[in-house]
Each structure stands twice: as structure tokens, then as C-alpha cells.
Design a protein around this motif. Structure first.
Motif, PDB file in Angstrom:
ATOM      1  N   LEU A 239      -2.349   1.255  -8.238  1.00 46.91           N
ATOM      2  CA  LEU A 239      -3.212   1.325  -7.062  1.00 46.91           C
ATOM      3  C   LEU A 239      -4.061   0.063  -6.931  1.00 46.91           C
ATOM      4  CD1 LEU A 239      -4.115   3.156  -4.711  1.00 46.91           C
ATOM      5  CD2 LEU A 239      -5.903   4.053  -6.222  1.00 46.91           C
ATOM      6  N   LEU A 240      -4.547  -0.465  -8.052  1.00 49.38           N
ATOM      7  CA  LEU A 240      -5.334  -1.698  -8.027  1.00 49.38           C
ATOM      8  C   LEU A 240      -4.508  -2.847  -7.454  1.00 49.38           C
ATOM      9  CD1 LEU A 240      -7.776  -3.451  -8.853  1.00 49.38           C
ATOM     10  CD2 LEU A 240      -6.741  -3.646 -11.123  1.00 49.38           C
TER      11      LEU A 240
ATOM     12  N   ILE B 187       0.824  -1.199   0.000  1.00 48.54           N
ATOM     13  CA  ILE B 187       0.000   0.000   0.000  1.00 48.54           C
ATOM     14  C   ILE B 187       0.859   1.249   0.000  1.00 48.54           C
ATOM     15  CG2 ILE B 187      -0.227   0.125   2.514  1.00 48.54           C
ATOM     16  CD1 ILE B 187      -2.936   0.897  -0.137  1.00 48.54           C
ATOM     17  N   VAL B 188       2.040   1.184   0.643  1.00 53.80           N
ATOM     18  CA  VAL B 188       2.940   2.339   0.654  1.00 53.80           C
ATOM     19  C   VAL B 188       3.498   2.579  -0.740  1.00 53.80           C
ATOM     20  CG1 VAL B 188       5.073   3.279   1.618  1.00 53.80           C
ATOM     21  CG2 VAL B 188       3.530   1.942   3.070  1.00 53.80           C
TER      22      VAL B 188
ATOM     23  N   PRO C 230       4.398  -3.232  -6.447  1.00 56.24           N
ATOM     24  CA  PRO C 230       3.185  -2.711  -7.087  1.00 56.24           C
ATOM     25  C   PRO C 230       3.475  -1.741  -8.222  1.00 56.24           C
ATOM     26  CG  PRO C 230       3.492  -1.729  -4.918  1.00 56.24           C
ATOM     27  CD  PRO C 230       4.475  -2.851  -5.027  1.00 56.24           C
ATOM     28  N   VAL C 231       4.592  -1.003  -8.131  1.00 54.10           N
ATOM     29  CA  VAL C 231       4.954  -0.104  -9.230  1.00 54.10           C
ATOM     30  C   VAL C 231       5.262  -0.924 -10.481  1.00 54.10           C
ATOM     31  CG1 VAL C 231       6.590   1.653  -9.997  1.00 54.10           C
ATOM     32  CG2 VAL C 231       5.840   1.615  -7.614  1.00 54.10           C
TER      33      VAL C 231
ATOM     34  N   ARG D 255      -6.350  10.116  -5.958  1.00 53.55           N
ATOM     35  CA  ARG D 255      -7.580  10.869  -5.719  1.00 53.55           C
ATOM     36  C   ARG D 255      -8.487  10.844  -6.945  1.00 53.55           C
ATOM     37  NH1 ARG D 255      -9.114  15.845  -7.067  1.00 53.55           N
ATOM     38  NH2 ARG D 255      -7.032  16.386  -7.815  1.00 53.55           N
ATOM     39  N   LEU D 256      -7.893  11.022  -8.128  1.00 58.34           N
ATOM     40  CA  LEU D 256      -8.694  11.034  -9.348  1.00 58.34           C
ATOM     41  C   LEU D 256      -9.287   9.656  -9.648  1.00 58.34           C
ATOM     42  CD1 LEU D 256      -6.380  13.253 -11.566  1.00 58.34           C
ATOM     43  CD2 LEU D 256      -8.659  13.858 -10.738  1.00 58.34           C
ATOM     44  N   VAL D 257      -8.496   8.629  -9.443  1.00 52.59           N
ATOM     45  CA  VAL D 257      -8.982   7.275  -9.709  1.00 52.59           C
ATOM     46  C   VAL D 257     -10.122   6.925  -8.758  1.00 52.59           C
ATOM     47  CG1 VAL D 257      -8.369   4.829  -9.578  1.00 52.59           C
ATOM     48  CG2 VAL D 257      -6.836   6.436 -10.734  1.00 52.59           C
TER      49      VAL D 257
END
Length: 471
Positions: free
Chosen positions: A400-401, A113-114, A168-169, A267-269
Motif C-alpha cells: 500500500l505504501l 493504486i489498483v 506494487p505487489v 483498512r487495518l493499516v
């Protein structure tokens, strides 16, 4: 490199074809020779034959770039699984502490998550191939430092966290890059499906391979394998895929700070009602379905099953998932895959209710296999998600997913373990099925409400400007 959803490559976009030109060939067609090129000798009555176009999963493998991505994913994922096992054994050998040994596994999930929140901007800010290769090289460097005998246990755990934060990246960038390699249609969906199948299979094969390696190598010797797999993955991605420009070429993505881009992207997602509903439909069922895996050991003990039963309980769900995903991906048309998303998502956790009667091993294995098969709805959901996310946000959305998916699974395991402190294990698993089904039904209703044509433009982003990302 880590996961694909498990995940488990790399190329930003080619310019759009002008409207006056004929459309560019699809990736699978581009990978085949032009049937009309070159001289042909044909009698006047000879039938005109054209080479068969590959379909289904074969069409995905016909794309050379995807083959490089697939091989890189397979190598790095097996390396990660082997290193997790070897590192756990190494920490236990150095400390004799079961807690620190178990913490080594947990640290493979918690930093997601970080990394997925704070570094998501990398996926759109820089060319995808560069991001993927650098991620692999950074992970190889971290694992190489683990091999140094002078590295303390705290250093080993910190390096484990760093690798998990990079994961995650890497995975989000690769997911977004697949839309450049395979397009945004059915080939992308099947490509994602193949990477998911590899991730599930690696859990079955990797731990067995790691166990064999540890019988002939020291833990550090087994970890060395991971360094090699990361380097091989980096080489495959560097030389097997095209270099395409970054997605974020204007606005924030070009000049803002990385942290601001990442947080703004999140925020946008999450501010888009449709994207948020689809993302939650990925996350919440996965959060509840992990309960029987997290509690497999105490459940096997509770029903008096032999030690070998634990391995069966841990494998059954993955076997069901792999079988169902292969069937849905190969036997169903894109339209039918889309049709089954909501019904299967709504009932996918119901097999866990069998645990309410404290089933024996055969019935429990059947329930787990069915619950695993229920995850096949994500094949159609992948298409909906890529259609809903704007191109300039795609890397951050995929990152993020991935981060959220890994995090909620870790949280689900922790909550299941906590609940099992107060209630019998079989009741906890059945309760997960009930609560998870209730959440899934609410999400299904929300996804229906947010379907294209079902809501106004202002509802879509909860008041946010639909063109805010292009400023």
C-alpha cells in the motif's frame, strides 16, 4: 520487476529463537566466518586479532541474499526504464499520436493504486520468494506479448497497465522480505536506501541507455531487453534467496478471499493512527516535490534556456537525492538518522520557494538539488515505519505504501500541469513549495503526537482492537 521507489527480496520469516538460547547472529555477522572456528597457531605473546566487521553499506552487501536481491532489482529496473522509452516510441510510430504516446508513460503510474489496493493480500498470503518470481515471470510474459507484431495499440496499452498493476505487489513484497533477509534494524534501513539509490540512478542511466539502444535496434528489439531482464531477475530471486513460509498463517490471511484480505489489510493499516501518519509523511512531500520536474520543459522555455537545460533540470533533483542519501546512510549513526527525520521533512520543500523570483538556470538547479537532498529523511522514516507495522500486516502495508507513493506523484504532476494552465510556471512551483511545507508541518506535528509513549493504546488505532489481525 518494476520500481522501488522506486522502488524498487523475498523471504518470509525464520522462527523466533527461544528465550533460553543465545541470540542468533545478525545477518552481517552470519555472512562472515566465525573468528573462533578452526585451529589457530599463535605464540604466547601474539596479539589477539579479530576480523573487522563490515559497517554501513558494506555490511549490507556482506549478506549473500541481499546481493541477489540487489542484482535482480538493478536488472529489472533498467529493463523497465528502457521498455518505457521504447514502448512510447513504438506507440508513436504506430499511431502518430502524441496523446497516446504520452498516455503510455501515464499508464505506468495510474494502475498502481489498483494493484496496490486489490492485490496487496498476495504479499502476506503466499511465500515471498514465490510471489516475487511469479511477478517477474508474469511481467516477462506481458512484455513478450508486446513483441508480437499483431498486438494492437490497445493491447499494448492494456499490457502496460497490467505490468504497472503487478509492480506494487512485487515492490511491497520485496520491501517486507528485506526484514527477513536483513532483520528489522539498521541493515534493513541501509538496504532500502541502496534500492532507492538504484531507482534514482536508473532514471539517469536507463533513459540514456534506452536512447542508445534505439539508435541500433527497433523499438520492439529494445523491448526484448526487458524480457531478458525480467527472466534474469526471476532466476536470481529463485536461486539466490531462501524459501520462507508466508506471513499470514492464521486468521484471514490463511482462508479469506484475496480481495477481502487486501481491503481488510488496507483498512487495518490506515486505521492505525501512527502508521497512517508515517505513511502520509512518505506520500505528501513526494506529491509536491514533483512539480518542478513535471513543469521542467515549460520552465526551461520560459527562461529561454537552451535545449540541454531540460535534461539538467530533470536530473538535478535525483543527483541531490542520491548524494544526500549516500551521506546520511554512511556518515550518520542510526540514532542521528532518526533525529533528522522530522526537521528535514519540515523544511525539505522550502528550496522550491526560490522559484518565486523566477531564477535562472544555475539557481534553479541548486534549488532542485537541495529539494532532492531533503528526501533523505526517509532513511530514518523507513525504520519508524517497519517498527510501527505488525509483522502479519507488513507485506500489505509495504504494498500500500508503494502504491500510494507512485499514485500521489502522478497526481502531483497532473495537478501541477493543471495549475500551470492558469498561473505562470514559476508561481506554480513556488506555490507547491509553500503548500507542501504547510502540509509537512502538520504531518510532523501528528507524527510527534503519535510517537510511542505520547498517546494511549485506544488512540493508536482510533478505537480498533489492537489484536484484530490475529483473529
Amino acid at each position: 520487476m518494476p520500481t522501488d521507489s522506486p522502488a524498487p527480496a523475498d523471504t518470509p520469516r525464520t522462527p523466533p529463537v527461544p528465550a533460553a538460547q543465545s541470540p542468533a547472529p545478525s545477518p552481517e555477522r552470519a555472512a562472515l566466518p566465525d573468528p573462533g572456528s578452526g585451529p589457530t597457531l599463535r605464540g604466547p605473546d601474539a596479539p589477539k586479532s579479530e576480523p573487522a566487521t563490515p559497517r554501513g553499506y558494506r555490511a549490507v552487501f556482506a549478506v549473500a541474499e541481499f546481493r541477489a536481491v540487489f542484482a535482480a532489482h538493478l536488472l529489472s529496473l533498467l529493463g523497465v526504464v528502457v521498455s518505457e522509452l521504447a514502448l512510447t516510441v513504438l506507440v508513436y510510430d504506430l499511431t502518430g499520436s502524441p496523446l497516446l504516446s504520452a498516455l503510455t508513460f501515464a499508464l505506468g503510474l495510474l494502475p498502481y493504486i489498483v494493484g496496490g489496493t486489490l492485490f496487496a493480500g498476495v504479499a502476506d498470503r503466499y511465500p515471498a520468494r514465490r510471489v516475487l518470481v511469479v511477478c517477474d515471470l508474469l511481467c516477462a510474459a506481458c512484455v513478450a506479448v508486446m513483441l508480437v507484431p499483431a498486438t494492437p495499440v490497445a493491447g499494448l496499452l492494456a499490457l502496460r497497465c497490467l505490468v504497472a498493476a503487478i509492480a506494487p505487489v512485487f515492490t511491497g513484497t520485496r520491501m517486507a522480505a528485506l526484514t527477513d533477509i536483513l532483520g528489522e534494524g539498521d541493515l534493513y534501513v541501509l538496504g532500502r536506501s541502496l534500492l532507492r539509490i538504484v531507482s534514482q540512478s536508473a532514471m539517469l542511466i536507463g533513459f540514456g541507455t534506452g536512447g542508445v539502444l534505439l539508435t541500433v535496434l527497433s523499438p520492439r528489439g529494445a523491448i526484448t531487453v526487458t524480457v531478458v531482464t525480467f527472466l534474469c531477475s526471476a532466476a536470481l530471486l529463485r536461486f539466490g534467496t531462501q524459501d520462507r513460509p508466508a506471513r499470514a498463517t492464521t486468521g484471514e490471511g490463511a482462508g479469506g478471499t484475496l480481495l477481502r484480505e487486501s481491503l481488510s489489510g488496507a483498512r487495518l493499516v490506515l486505521g492505525d493512527r501512527r502508521v497512517r501518519a508515517l505513511m502520509l509523511l512518505f506520500w505528501l512531500p513526494a506529491m509536491f516535490v514533483v512539480a518542478p520536474e513535471a513543469l521542467a520543459a515549460p520552465y526551461a522555455d520560459a527562461i529561454g534556456a537552451p535545449p540541454a537545460a531540460l535534461g539538467l533540470l530533470l536530473c538535478a533533483m535525483a543527483v541531490g537525492h542520491i548524494g544526500a542519501e549516500l551521506f546520511v546512510g554512511s556518515a550518520l549513526s542510526p540514532r542521528n538518522r532518526s533525529r533528522i527525520v522530522l526537521p528535514v521533512a519540515a523544511v525539505g520543500l522550502l528550496p522550491l520557494l526560490v522559484y518565486a523570483v523566477r531564477p535562472g538556470l544555475p539557481l534553479a538547479l541548486a534549488a532542485l538539488a537541495l529539494a532532492g537532498a531533503g528526501a533523505a529523511y526517509v532513511i530514518g522514516l523507513d525504520q519508524w515505519f517497519v517498527d510501527a507495522v505488525p509483522q502479519e500486516l507488513r507485506g500489505r502495508a509495504m504494498t500500500l505504501l508503494t502504491a500510494g507513493l507512485m499514485t500521489v506523484q502522478g497526481l502531483g504532476m497532473a495537478l501541477a500541469g493543471l495549475a500551470a494552465e492558469f498561473f505562470p510556471v514559476h508561481q506554480v512551483v513556488a506555490g507547491s513549495g509553500i503548500i507542501g511545507t504547510a502540509c509537512a508541518l502538520l504531518l510532523v506535528a501528528e507524527v510527534r503526537r503519535t510517537a510511542p509513549g505520547q498517546m494511549s493504546d485506544t488512540e493508536g488505532r482510533d478505537g480498533a482492537d489492537r489484536h484484530v489481525t490475529s483473529r
